[in-house]
Design an enzyme around this catalytic site. Structure first.
Site, PDB file in Angstrom:
ATOM      1  N   SER A 196      16.604 -36.961   1.897  1.00 20.78           N
ATOM      2  CA  SER A 196      15.910 -38.219   2.174  1.00 20.78           C
ATOM      3  C   SER A 196      15.093 -38.150   3.452  1.00 20.78           C
ATOM      4  O   SER A 196      14.149 -38.923   3.629  1.00 20.78           O
ATOM      5  CB  SER A 196      16.906 -39.377   2.247  1.00 20.78           C
ATOM      6  OG  SER A 196      17.900 -39.126   3.223  1.00 20.78           O
ATOM      7  N   GLY A 197      15.423 -37.213   4.331  1.00 26.21           N
ATOM      8  CA  GLY A 197      14.643 -37.035   5.550  1.00 26.21           C
ATOM      9  C   GLY A 197      13.223 -36.570   5.283  1.00 26.21           C
ATOM     10  O   GLY A 197      12.345 -36.707   6.143  1.00 26.21           O
ATOM     11  N   THR A 205       6.195 -49.551   1.749  1.00 22.89           N
ATOM     12  CA  THR A 205       6.592 -49.061   0.426  1.00 22.89           C
ATOM     13  C   THR A 205       7.271 -47.697   0.452  1.00 22.89           C
ATOM     14  O   THR A 205       7.846 -47.284  -0.550  1.00 22.89           O
ATOM     15  CB  THR A 205       5.370 -48.982  -0.515  1.00 22.89           C
ATOM     16  OG1 THR A 205       4.381 -48.119   0.060  1.00 22.89           O
ATOM     17  CG2 THR A 205       4.775 -50.370  -0.741  1.00 22.89           C
ATOM     18  N   ARG A 243      16.974 -27.532   5.493  1.00 19.16           N
ATOM     19  CA  ARG A 243      17.055 -28.575   4.464  1.00 19.16           C
ATOM     20  C   ARG A 243      18.100 -28.147   3.431  1.00 19.16           C
ATOM     21  O   ARG A 243      18.065 -27.017   2.934  1.00 19.16           O
ATOM     22  CB  ARG A 243      15.702 -28.771   3.791  1.00 19.16           C
ATOM     23  CG  ARG A 243      15.648 -29.980   2.877  1.00 19.16           C
ATOM     24  CD  ARG A 243      15.607 -31.294   3.639  1.00 19.16           C
ATOM     25  NE  ARG A 243      14.347 -31.478   4.365  1.00 19.16           N
ATOM     26  CZ  ARG A 243      14.162 -32.410   5.294  1.00 19.16           C
ATOM     27  NH1 ARG A 243      15.151 -33.229   5.627  1.00 19.16           N
ATOM     28  NH2 ARG A 243      12.997 -32.521   5.908  1.00 19.16           N
ATOM     29  N   GLN A 256      20.036 -30.708   7.023  1.00 17.61           N
ATOM     30  CA  GLN A 256      19.385 -32.008   6.905  1.00 17.61           C
ATOM     31  C   GLN A 256      19.202 -32.454   5.457  1.00 17.61           C
ATOM     32  O   GLN A 256      18.781 -31.680   4.594  1.00 17.61           O
ATOM     33  CB  GLN A 256      18.043 -31.973   7.632  1.00 17.61           C
ATOM     34  CG  GLN A 256      18.227 -31.742   9.129  1.00 17.61           C
ATOM     35  CD  GLN A 256      16.930 -31.721   9.907  1.00 17.61           C
ATOM     36  OE1 GLN A 256      16.775 -30.931  10.829  1.00 17.61           O
ATOM     37  NE2 GLN A 256      15.983 -32.581   9.563  1.00 17.61           N
ATOM     38  N   CYS A 303      15.324 -38.298  13.491  1.00 14.49           N
ATOM     39  CA  CYS A 303      16.654 -38.581  12.936  1.00 14.49           C
ATOM     40  C   CYS A 303      17.706 -37.553  13.360  1.00 14.49           C
ATOM     41  O   CYS A 303      18.851 -37.912  13.672  1.00 14.49           O
ATOM     42  CB  CYS A 303      16.582 -38.664  11.412  1.00 14.49           C
ATOM     43  SG  CYS A 303      15.664 -37.317  10.633  1.00 14.49           S
ATOM     44  N   HIS A 314      22.715 -36.287   7.799  1.00 14.34           N
ATOM     45  CA  HIS A 314      22.432 -35.023   8.482  1.00 14.34           C
ATOM     46  C   HIS A 314      23.707 -34.505   9.146  1.00 14.34           C
ATOM     47  O   HIS A 314      24.366 -35.232   9.905  1.00 14.34           O
ATOM     48  CB  HIS A 314      21.369 -35.212   9.563  1.00 14.34           C
ATOM     49  CG  HIS A 314      19.972 -35.380   9.038  1.00 14.34           C
ATOM     50  ND1 HIS A 314      19.646 -35.308   7.708  1.00 14.34           N
ATOM     51  CD2 HIS A 314      18.802 -35.607   9.711  1.00 14.34           C
ATOM     52  CE1 HIS A 314      18.330 -35.490   7.568  1.00 14.34           C
ATOM     53  NE2 HIS A 314      17.809 -35.675   8.763  1.00 14.34           N
TER      54      HIS A 314
END
Length: 343
Positions: free
Chosen positions: A177-178, A11, A233, A174, A148, A240
């Site tokens: 979503s990471g 999920t 971030r 980055q 990633c 990225h």
């Protein structure tokens, strides 16, 4: 033959990306979705807070979620999208029970007998599987893909190794979503850059040494290079971007580097892109919005290749962090294992 596959941690954001990529896969049939206890017995389509693009795939909507227990999962291969702390406990249970575990989690990446693999970079490291099974007495095994940011970086470093690569410095920008969902609070990242991601720099500095190392039949001899990273971030959803400075043991021209980047050959696998590395000549590329979906998110894009001192170069590299950098990486590893008849 189609292999039945399951997703552990179905999920979450990466779990959803796995499901999206597996839904119409020619080699895999999605049969099991495992999640936390509070979701067990509920239909995936009714319970999931779907946040990736498009709709929940039809094949997944009516699958009833099961516990993260090998006894309840009906699959040949399980893809792990679990947080590291949970993966450390759960993944060995599946491997011991005979499952192939293709893991995106960080828990076992640096374990001496666990392969850390990017198929275009170090497929021979899959030889560690037999070492792992012997060491641990398992019928199955765990194979991991890197962080990633590391994947995007190392895909660009692999072609440079033959040119005498010695030192790497990287500054990452980055995507949000990471951090997963709900991730970074909007008030923290709007109009801002956060110059710290917990644990990230250690991964980016350590994982390339294993990935670019040599398998001697018993273990991985780490590559003799140095990597220094600073991770940040930024307010981008996906993709990225990394600024990279490299030094060699001799002078290397921009033309040599371009030729090396373009020489990295794609694999004949369903998820493999036509070009692994796309080299852009424009002075303002790559950019996340323009380049993250190259090769259906499985290509990386390199640009702004420039000289940096007598023996150095600098460039920008970009890749899709949840596709090539996560779900797509694990799926490609599983495809490679099938091609090599390990599965």
């Amino acid at each position: 033959m189609r292999y039945s596959v399951g997703v552990l941690g179905a999920t979450g954001m990466v779990g959803q990306k796995f499901i999206q990529m597996l839904a119409e896969h020619p080699w895999f049939k999605l049969t099991s979705l495992a999640a936390s206890e509070r979701r067990v017995g509920k239909k995936y389509g009714e319970e999931v807070d779907w946040i990736v693009s498009r709709e929940v795939p039809d094949i997944a909507k009516d699958i009833e979620m099961v516990p993260m227990d090998p006894k309840h999962v009906d699959a040949d291969i399980v893809f792990s999208a679990l947080p590291s702390d949970i993966a450390r406990e759960v993944e060995p249970k599946f491997a011991e029970a005979g499952f192939v575990v293709a893991s995106n989690a960080s828990a076992y990446r640096m374990a001496e007998d666990v392969p850390l693999v990017i198929p275009e970079v170090n497929p021979e490291h899959l030889g560690l599987i037999e070492v792992q099974k012997k060491n641990r007495g398992w019928d199955g095994f765990i194979v991991t893909n890197p962080n990633c940011t590391t994947i995007v970086l190392v895909l660009s470093l692999k072609p440079l190794m033959d040119l005498g690569l010695r030192t790497v410095r990287v500054a990452s920008m980055q995507a949000l979503s990471g951090a997963g969902y709900p991730g970074v609070p909007s008030l923290a990242i709007t109009d801002n850059v956060i110059p710290f991601i917990k644990g990230e720099e250690d991964k980016v500095e350590e994982e390339p040494l294993k990935l670019l190392g040599k398998f001697n039949g018993r273990k991985i001899e780490f590559a003799d290079i140095k990597v220094s990273a600073s991770c940040h971030r930024v307010p981008v959803i996906d993709g990225h971007t990394e600024a990279v400075w490299v030094e060699f043991d001799r002078e290397v021209s921009v033309e040599e580097a371009k030729a090396a980047f373009e020489s990295l050959k794609p694999l004949d696998l369903p998820t493999s892109p036509e070009k692994v590395i796309i080299v852009r000549e424009e002075p303002d590329r790559p950019q996340p919005r323009l380049d993250r979906d190259a090769g259906n998110g499985m290509s990386i894009t390199v640009g702004r290749i420039r000289k940096d001192g007598e023996r150095g170069l600098k460039y920008i590299v970009l890749g899709h962090n949840t596709v090539r950098g996560a779900a797509g990486a694990s799926i490609l590893n599983a495809e490679l294992m099938i091609k090599e008849k390990i599965i």
